[in-house]
Design a protein around this motif. Structure first.
Motif, PDB file in Angstrom:
ATOM      1  N   VAL A  69      25.900  52.463 -80.879  1.00  0.00           N
ATOM      2  CA  VAL A  69      26.721  51.707 -80.138  1.00  0.00           C
ATOM      3  C   VAL A  69      28.261  52.359 -80.414  1.00  0.00           C
ATOM      4  N   ALA A  70      28.909  52.631 -79.364  1.00  0.00           N
ATOM      5  CA  ALA A  70      30.307  52.912 -79.173  1.00  0.00           C
ATOM      6  C   ALA A  70      31.122  51.818 -78.669  1.00  0.00           C
ATOM      7  N   TYR A  71      32.435  51.704 -79.299  1.00  0.00           N
ATOM      8  CA  TYR A  71      33.379  50.892 -78.879  1.00  0.00           C
ATOM      9  C   TYR A  71      34.765  51.247 -78.861  1.00  0.00           C
ATOM     10  N   ARG A  72      35.543  50.649 -78.450  1.00  0.00           N
ATOM     11  CA  ARG A  72      37.037  50.833 -78.697  1.00  0.00           C
ATOM     12  C   ARG A  72      37.844  49.406 -78.639  1.00  0.00           C
ATOM     13  N   TRP A  73      39.027  49.451 -79.190  1.00  0.00           N
ATOM     14  CA  TRP A  73      39.866  48.344 -79.244  1.00  0.00           C
ATOM     15  C   TRP A  73      40.794  48.141 -78.048  1.00  0.00           C
ATOM     16  N   GLN A 113      44.503  41.088 -78.196  1.00  0.00           N
ATOM     17  CA  GLN A 113      43.546  42.186 -78.210  1.00  0.00           C
ATOM     18  C   GLN A 113      41.875  41.863 -77.948  1.00  0.00           C
ATOM     19  N   ALA A 114      41.077  42.789 -77.569  1.00  0.00           N
ATOM     20  CA  ALA A 114      39.888  42.579 -77.143  1.00  0.00           C
ATOM     21  C   ALA A 114      38.997  43.898 -77.630  1.00  0.00           C
ATOM     22  N   VAL A 115      37.799  43.617 -77.811  1.00  0.00           N
ATOM     23  CA  VAL A 115      36.893  44.933 -77.884  1.00  0.00           C
ATOM     24  C   VAL A 115      36.083  45.253 -76.724  1.00  0.00           C
ATOM     25  N   GLU A 116      35.942  46.573 -76.314  1.00  0.00           N
ATOM     26  CA  GLU A 116      35.308  47.019 -75.122  1.00  0.00           C
ATOM     27  C   GLU A 116      34.084  48.115 -75.793  1.00  0.00           C
ATOM     28  N   VAL A 117      32.740  47.277 -75.341  1.00  0.00           N
ATOM     29  CA  VAL A 117      31.898  48.085 -75.846  1.00  0.00           C
ATOM     30  C   VAL A 117      31.529  49.175 -74.770  1.00  0.00           C
ATOM     31  N   LEU A 118      31.303  50.567 -75.093  1.00  0.00           N
ATOM     32  CA  LEU A 118      31.253  51.387 -74.225  1.00  0.00           C
ATOM     33  C   LEU A 118      29.703  51.746 -73.886  1.00  0.00           C
ATOM     34  N   ALA A 119      28.924  51.766 -75.172  1.00  0.00           N
ATOM     35  CA  ALA A 119      27.332  52.294 -75.048  1.00  0.00           C
ATOM     36  C   ALA A 119      26.845  51.294 -76.082  1.00  0.00           C
ATOM     37  N   PRO A 120      25.609  50.871 -76.013  1.00  0.00           N
ATOM     38  CA  PRO A 120      24.670  51.490 -74.760  1.00  0.00           C
ATOM     39  C   PRO A 120      24.603  50.913 -73.601  1.00  0.00           C
ATOM     40  N   LYS A 122      28.236  48.836 -71.075  1.00  0.00           N
ATOM     41  CA  LYS A 122      29.552  48.441 -71.175  1.00  0.00           C
ATOM     42  C   LYS A 122      29.534  46.821 -71.071  1.00  0.00           C
ATOM     43  N   LYS A 123      30.280  46.497 -72.016  1.00  0.00           N
ATOM     44  CA  LYS A 123      30.812  44.876 -72.094  1.00  0.00           C
ATOM     45  C   LYS A 123      32.100  44.844 -72.762  1.00  0.00           C
ATOM     46  N   ILE A 321      26.133  62.350 -64.482  1.00  0.00           N
ATOM     47  CA  ILE A 321      26.031  62.628 -66.074  1.00  0.00           C
ATOM     48  C   ILE A 321      26.747  61.694 -66.772  1.00  0.00           C
ATOM     49  N   GLU A 322      26.417  60.826 -67.648  1.00  0.00           N
ATOM     50  CA  GLU A 322      27.063  59.873 -68.373  1.00  0.00           C
ATOM     51  C   GLU A 322      27.364  60.187 -69.827  1.00  0.00           C
ATOM     52  N   ILE A 323      28.619  60.223 -70.289  1.00  0.00           N
ATOM     53  CA  ILE A 323      28.981  60.635 -71.652  1.00  0.00           C
ATOM     54  C   ILE A 323      29.007  59.518 -72.322  1.00  0.00           C
ATOM     55  N   LEU A 324      28.262  59.396 -73.617  1.00  0.00           N
ATOM     56  CA  LEU A 324      28.344  58.353 -74.504  1.00  0.00           C
ATOM     57  C   LEU A 324      29.849  57.895 -74.853  1.00  0.00           C
TER      58      LEU A 324
END
Length: 441
Positions: A69-73, A113-120, A122-123, A321-324
């Motif tokens: 799981v990859a995410y950022r704020w 603030q909000a959290v953005e999930v990038l993988a697996p 996007k949400k 190509i998708e980068i995780l």
């Protein structure tokens, strides 16, 4: 990162190029991802400094034994945190709570603030809002308050990504107009006048194009001169995380025999740093399995990967190509046109072969024959005329297109006898006709 490089800067590298083969796997369904509304705690505060903690729950329904799981704020002031990752083990529904904290030293601050999930997948969560409002001079942490007569000035700095907001408080013992100016590193950057009744805040934002540091001061010009102490700041504008990107080149359009193998070539680049980058091929809209390439060293680096397409019929195929935890390249398209070989031309003797015996000086005579050969297309054929089983003439015909050509022969014979004439094509059939005697026995 994806899984390493983006999450932390690294060292050491070369600009070498590596080829890697992509494997295709479409059997495992993609995980289902949901994320709860971000919660700010405390959502409101009138104390300074205040530490606000943001939290959100990430729920993943996974079908694999391990899921990254990859995410950022995301922040209301336009900045973003570095990409972070964690691994969920086991299949089924998994939950994980992610948190980030920020400390606000003073002043009136509102944001979210909000959290953005990038993988697996996007949400992005709903935003969590907060308000920090420090009441009274004591709420500002006792920073640099100066009172001269009945007018005073106070300053503090709110540093953000590539900007800093200077926040000042002007105090007055009575209702009056106050003229003031902002000074940054010894230079006046702004002047204004405000109506003050007890206390009033004033603001100035510094937005440099590059890293910037120094000091700021709020100076009162009238009705009496006074100033705050100096408040020091440091603004950092450079994003220290490596930048990872991907691009794909399609093979040239192909026209010819099928089946045929075509190869898409991808380039994965990193601005600097070391670590593994996870990527996957998107084939005609379907995601393949995650793979990785490794970067090591300083400076710009790139790695080359490839993916094959086996075409057995005319059509197109698309790749990206998708980068995780990173971007997805543009989509390119390859095209294959399969040539269909025309059927081989055929030839045959058409019905209507004729043979005639003509008397010369009996019992001597001659036999003549005519016939027609038809071909369906370009072809070369050989033919023979036979008289009573004996070959009396051979020949060849060259057809450049579909159609008929005539052939004939004449041969000596015994007029007292009848017989048969045969027109034949090598390996392609024949036609036989009879002729009668022309001399009396």
């Amino acid at each position: 990162m994806a899984a390493g490089l983006l999450a932390s800067p690294a060292a050491a590298a070369s600009s070498s190029t590596q080829a890697g083969k992509a494997s295709s796997s479409h059997s495992t369904p993609r995980p289902v991802v949901s994320v709860s509304k971000t919660k700010a705690s405390p959502a409101k505060s009138d104390e300074c400094p205040t530490k606000v903690t943001f939290s959100s729950n990430i729920k993943v329904k996974t079908y694999a034994s391990k899921t990254t799981v990859a995410y950022r704020w995301l922040r209301g002031n336009g900045t973003k945190s570095k990409v972070k990752t964690f691994t969920l083990k086991g299949k089924g529904v998994k939950n994980a709570t992610v948190k980030e904290s920020s400390t606000f030293k003073g002043g009136d601050t509102k944001g979210w603030q909000a959290v953005e999930v990038l993988a697996p997948r996007k949400k992005t969560s709903a935003k969590g809002y907060f308000t920090v409002s420090c009441g009274g001079d004591e709420g500002d942490g006792g920073k640099q308050v100066v009172n001269t007569g009945h007018v005073g000035a106070q300053i503090w700095v709110d540093e953000n990504n590539c900007s800093a907001t200077l926040i000042g408080r002007i105090t007055s013992s009575s209702h009056r107009w106050v003229r003031y100016q902002w000074v940054v590193n010894g230079h006046v950057v702004d002047r204004d006048a405000v109506r003050v009744d007890g206390s009033r805040r004033v603001y100035h934002t510094i937005r440099p194009r590059d890293d910037y540091r120094g000091w700021a001061q709020l100076q009162i010009l009238s009705p009496v001169k006074s100033s705050s102490g100096r408040s020091y700041f440091r603004i950092e504008c450079r994003d220290s995380s490596p930048k990872v990107s991907a691009s794909v080149d399609a093979p040239a359009n192909y026209e010819g025999d099928c089946p045929v193998a075509r190869t898409f070539t991808g380039t994965i680049s990193a601005s600097y740093g070391s670590g593994h980058v996870k990527y996957r091929w998107i084939r005609d809209g379907s995601a393949g399995s995650w793979q990785d390439v490794y970067f090591s060293g300083h400076g710009y680096q790139s790695r080359t990967v490839s993916d094959s397409w086996s075409a057995s019929a005319s059509g197109t195929s698309k790749r990206a190509i998708e980068i995780l935890g990173g971007p997805t390249s543009g989509t390119v398209e390859g095209k294959v046109t399969c040539k269909v070989a025309p059927p081989a031309a055929k030839a045959w003797v058409e019905n209507g072969t004729a043979a005639t015996q003509t008397a010369a000086t009996c019992p001597k005579a001659s036999v003549s024959g005519t016939g027609s050969i038809y071909a369906t297309g370009p072809i070369k054929i050989k033919y023979t005329w036979s008289l009573d089983g004996t070959v009396v003439k051979t020949g060849a015909l060259d057809f450049t297109s579909a159609g008929s050509q005539s052939v004939s022969f004449t041969s000596d014979s015994d007029g007292l006898k009848g017989g048969s004439v045969k027109l034949a094509i090598d390996g392609a059939g024949s036609d036989v006709v009879n002729y009668a005697a022309v001399c009396k026995a």
